[in-house]
Write a protein that holds these residues in place. Structure first.
Motif, PDB file in Angstrom:
ATOM      1  N   ARG A 151       0.841  -1.200   0.000  1.00 38.31           N
ATOM      2  CA  ARG A 151       0.000   0.000   0.000  1.00 38.31           C
ATOM      3  C   ARG A 151       0.877   1.252   0.000  1.00 38.31           C
ATOM      4  O   ARG A 151       2.005   1.253   0.508  1.00 38.31           O
ATOM      5  CB  ARG A 151      -0.899   0.026   1.247  1.00 38.31           C
ATOM      6  CG  ARG A 151      -1.645  -1.273   1.498  1.00 38.31           C
ATOM      7  CD  ARG A 151      -2.645  -1.599   0.424  1.00 38.31           C
ATOM      8  NE  ARG A 151      -3.285  -2.890   0.657  1.00 38.31           N
ATOM      9  CZ  ARG A 151      -4.193  -3.431  -0.145  1.00 38.31           C
ATOM     10  NH1 ARG A 151      -4.567  -2.785  -1.236  1.00 38.31           N
ATOM     11  NH2 ARG A 151      -4.712  -4.614   0.143  1.00 38.31           N
ATOM     12  N   LYS A 152       0.324   2.319  -0.539  1.00 36.49           N
ATOM     13  CA  LYS A 152       1.031   3.602  -0.488  1.00 36.49           C
ATOM     14  C   LYS A 152       0.617   4.346   0.778  1.00 36.49           C
ATOM     15  O   LYS A 152      -0.565   4.535   1.049  1.00 36.49           O
ATOM     16  CB  LYS A 152       0.714   4.456  -1.716  1.00 36.49           C
ATOM     17  CG  LYS A 152       1.457   5.791  -1.693  1.00 36.49           C
ATOM     18  CD  LYS A 152       1.378   6.514  -3.027  1.00 36.49           C
ATOM     19  CE  LYS A 152       0.018   7.121  -3.256  1.00 36.49           C
ATOM     20  NZ  LYS A 152      -0.006   7.991  -4.450  1.00 36.49           N
ATOM     21  N   PHE A 153       1.617   4.768   1.552  1.00 37.87           N
ATOM     22  CA  PHE A 153       1.370   5.512   2.785  1.00 37.87           C
ATOM     23  C   PHE A 153       1.516   7.009   2.508  1.00 37.87           C
ATOM     24  O   PHE A 153       2.498   7.449   1.887  1.00 37.87           O
ATOM     25  CB  PHE A 153       2.376   5.098   3.870  1.00 37.87           C
ATOM     26  CG  PHE A 153       2.165   3.709   4.390  1.00 37.87           C
ATOM     27  CD1 PHE A 153       1.385   3.489   5.516  1.00 37.87           C
ATOM     28  CD2 PHE A 153       2.760   2.620   3.772  1.00 37.87           C
ATOM     29  CE1 PHE A 153       1.201   2.210   6.017  1.00 37.87           C
ATOM     30  CE2 PHE A 153       2.575   1.337   4.254  1.00 37.87           C
ATOM     31  CZ  PHE A 153       1.788   1.131   5.384  1.00 37.87           C
ATOM     32  N   LEU A 154       0.571   7.778   2.990  1.00 34.13           N
ATOM     33  CA  LEU A 154       0.629   9.230   2.902  1.00 34.13           C
ATOM     34  C   LEU A 154       1.077   9.779   4.250  1.00 34.13           C
ATOM     35  O   LEU A 154       0.542   9.399   5.297  1.00 34.13           O
ATOM     36  CB  LEU A 154      -0.743   9.810   2.540  1.00 34.13           C
ATOM     37  CG  LEU A 154      -1.402   9.282   1.258  1.00 34.13           C
ATOM     38  CD1 LEU A 154      -2.762   9.951   1.051  1.00 34.13           C
ATOM     39  CD2 LEU A 154      -0.501   9.510   0.054  1.00 34.13           C
ATOM     40  N   THR A 155       2.072  10.645   4.253  1.00 32.96           N
ATOM     41  CA  THR A 155       2.543  11.286   5.483  1.00 32.96           C
ATOM     42  C   THR A 155       2.606  12.794   5.275  1.00 32.96           C
ATOM     43  O   THR A 155       2.594  13.283   4.140  1.00 32.96           O
ATOM     44  CB  THR A 155       3.937  10.779   5.908  1.00 32.96           C
ATOM     45  OG1 THR A 155       4.898  11.202   4.939  1.00 32.96           O
ATOM     46  CG2 THR A 155       3.952   9.259   6.000  1.00 32.96           C
ATOM     47  N   ARG A 156       2.682  13.522   6.407  1.00 35.48           N
ATOM     48  CA  ARG A 156       2.790  14.981   6.367  1.00 35.48           C
ATOM     49  C   ARG A 156       4.198  15.401   6.754  1.00 35.48           C
ATOM     50  O   ARG A 156       4.871  14.730   7.534  1.00 35.48           O
ATOM     51  CB  ARG A 156       1.802  15.632   7.346  1.00 35.48           C
ATOM     52  CG  ARG A 156       0.346  15.316   7.071  1.00 35.48           C
ATOM     53  CD  ARG A 156      -0.566  16.246   7.863  1.00 35.48           C
ATOM     54  NE  ARG A 156      -0.396  16.085   9.309  1.00 35.48           N
ATOM     55  CZ  ARG A 156      -0.289  17.099  10.171  1.00 35.48           C
ATOM     56  NH1 ARG A 156      -0.294  18.342   9.735  1.00 35.48           N
ATOM     57  NH2 ARG A 156      -0.168  16.871  11.453  1.00 35.48           N
ATOM     58  N   THR A 157       4.628  16.537   6.231  1.00 33.46           N
ATOM     59  CA  THR A 157       5.936  17.053   6.622  1.00 33.46           C
ATOM     60  C   THR A 157       5.937  17.457   8.090  1.00 33.46           C
ATOM     61  O   THR A 157       6.964  17.374   8.761  1.00 33.46           O
ATOM     62  CB  THR A 157       6.316  18.264   5.757  1.00 33.46           C
ATOM     63  OG1 THR A 157       5.252  19.229   5.800  1.00 33.46           O
ATOM     64  CG2 THR A 157       6.560  17.860   4.323  1.00 33.46           C
ATOM     65  N   ASP A 158       4.787  17.928   8.601  1.00 32.39           N
ATOM     66  CA  ASP A 158       4.647  18.263  10.010  1.00 32.39           C
ATOM     67  C   ASP A 158       3.810  17.189  10.693  1.00 32.39           C
ATOM     68  O   ASP A 158       3.205  16.342  10.049  1.00 32.39           O
ATOM     69  CB  ASP A 158       3.989  19.639  10.182  1.00 32.39           C
ATOM     70  CG  ASP A 158       4.856  20.760   9.635  1.00 32.39           C
ATOM     71  OD1 ASP A 158       6.078  20.562   9.561  1.00 32.39           O
ATOM     72  OD2 ASP A 158       4.308  21.815   9.268  1.00 32.39           O
ATOM     73  N   GLY A 159       3.756  17.251  12.036  1.00 29.24           N
ATOM     74  CA  GLY A 159       3.002  16.238  12.765  1.00 29.24           C
ATOM     75  C   GLY A 159       3.829  14.988  12.975  1.00 29.24           C
ATOM     76  O   GLY A 159       5.013  14.906  12.638  1.00 29.24           O
ATOM     77  N   ILE A 160       3.169  13.956  13.519  1.00 25.17           N
ATOM     78  CA  ILE A 160       3.899  12.758  13.926  1.00 25.17           C
ATOM     79  C   ILE A 160       3.831  11.640  12.901  1.00 25.17           C
ATOM     80  O   ILE A 160       4.380  10.563  13.132  1.00 25.17           O
ATOM     81  CB  ILE A 160       3.378  12.226  15.277  1.00 25.17           C
ATOM     82  CG1 ILE A 160       1.893  11.837  15.160  1.00 25.17           C
ATOM     83  CG2 ILE A 160       3.600  13.243  16.371  1.00 25.17           C
ATOM     84  CD1 ILE A 160       1.374  11.140  16.401  1.00 25.17           C
ATOM     85  N   SER A 161       3.167  11.883  11.749  1.00 28.52           N
ATOM     86  CA  SER A 161       2.992  10.778  10.799  1.00 28.52           C
ATOM     87  C   SER A 161       4.328  10.260  10.275  1.00 28.52           C
ATOM     88  O   SER A 161       4.478   9.063  10.020  1.00 28.52           O
ATOM     89  CB  SER A 161       2.087  11.214   9.635  1.00 28.52           C
ATOM     90  OG  SER A 161       2.633  12.325   8.948  1.00 28.52           O
ATOM     91  N   THR A 162       5.317  11.164  10.116  1.00 24.46           N
ATOM     92  CA  THR A 162       6.625  10.711   9.650  1.00 24.46           C
ATOM     93  C   THR A 162       7.273   9.788  10.675  1.00 24.46           C
ATOM     94  O   THR A 162       7.848   8.749  10.331  1.00 24.46           O
ATOM     95  CB  THR A 162       7.537  11.912   9.366  1.00 24.46           C
ATOM     96  OG1 THR A 162       6.929  12.742   8.379  1.00 24.46           O
ATOM     97  CG2 THR A 162       8.894  11.450   8.861  1.00 24.46           C
TER      98      THR A 162
END
Length: 330
Positions: free
Chosen positions: A226-237
């Protein structure tokens, strides 16, 4: 009762160890001024004369002069002066400031509890966030704090992971609530205090019509392609880095797309079927059309959440919030 002649730890003076009696004498005779101690703590927090002067509202030259007098009275060098107004605490400086910081905090608390307690809850509190606050332990804490301390104005703001230490050091926020992986380098930062509070499970956001949405729990093998989408900010990275360990353990290299978007936009992209996104269980309180949340992993991936603050920036509002937070963990 402590012997007043017991040497204070690790802080030598010009005439041998600096005893409590000698420290009291230096304070009582004006050789050490209380403003100099406060200024030393702020300088230790900022490690920069210019920023310390802005916070204190006085000139850099005044701070520098008082610190030189303080160092002369103590007979030790507290700060190593470096280029471009930057500083570094010496071992003696760290030992001495660690010693006086609790004493100054007690003075601040005493001042804050005068006038029959009428002013103890007045103030503004900057709160740094790394996860949604619509539900979960943090939302419960802020509601309880609002009820118990209605006179305190709290200003929440999302803090980018790369800005966490800088925001705490510069007092753009007073306290930060975040997962433990943001503080892996905490021992390198002598100004930082942390306290474990609660835990949240990692979850994955999926489109409502996604085949995996029908499952109660999504395994790592299910997410392998699956392709994961993350944000440059926040904790997703940070969550993605943690998930990557599990995926690599099954020889699945994650496909990641990092976007400069907000949390709401990220979830809209998930609902459109452009990818999946990792978050924490507190996000389950969000009402989003076309998105569902499922626990991830064959076993729960539990994320301890901590409060973090500067040891030199403990105000009555912050003390009240931390006390309430600790009570919730008992």
């Amino acid at each position: 009762m402590t012997n007043p002649d017991t040497p204070l730890p690790r802080v030598p003076g010009p005439s041998g160890p600096l005893t409590r009696d000698r420290l009291y004498h230096l304070l009582a005779t004006g050789h050490i001024a209380l403003p100099a101690l406060v200024q030393a703590l702020v300088v230790a927090e900022q490690l920069n004369f210019h920023r310390a002067a802005e916070i204190l509202g006085i000139s850099q030259s005044m701070i520098s002069s008082r610190l030189m007098v303080l160092e002369e009275a103590l007979g030790v060098t507290l700060f190593e002066r470096r280029r471009f107004q930057s500083l570094r605490l010496t071992l003696h400086g760290r030992a001495f400031l660690d010693l006086i910081a609790p004493a100054l905090l007690q003075i601040g608390r005493a001042v804050g509890t005068t006038d029959l307690g009428r002013d103890t809850r007045r103030g503004v509190l900057g709160i740094g966030l790394q996860s949604p606050i619509v539900s979960g332990a943090l939302a419960d804490l802020l509601r309880a704090f609002r009820t118990s301390c209605p006179e305190i104005v709290f200003r929440p703001q999302e803090t980018a992971p790369q800005d966490v230490l800088g925001d705490l050091r510069a007092r753009r926020v007073d306290v930060l609530f975040a997962p433990d992986f943001l503080f892996t380098e905490a021992p390198l930062h002598d100004f930082l205090e942390t306290c474990p509070l609660w835990s949240e499970e990692m979850v994955v956001a999926l489109p409502l019509d996604h085949p995996l949405a029908a499952q109660n729990r999504v395994g790592w093998a299910d997410l392998a392609r699956r392709k994961f989408l993350t944000r440059t900010d926040g904790i997703s990275t940070g969550l993605m880095e943690l998930a990557g360990r599990y995926l690599r353990a099954i020889d699945a290299a994650p496909l990641i797309e990092t976007l400069r978007v907000g949390r709401d936009t990220l979830m809209v992209l998930v609902s459109l079927g452009l990818g999946v996104a990792l978050t924490t269980q507190s996000a389950q309180g969000l009402t989003l059309d076309g998105v569902v949340f499922r626990p991830v992993g064959e076993e729960p991936v539990v994320l301890p959440f901590f409060a973090a603050w500067s040891r030199h920036n403990v105000t009555p509002p912050l003390t009240a919030l931390l006390r309430l937070a600790r009570q919730g963990t008992e």
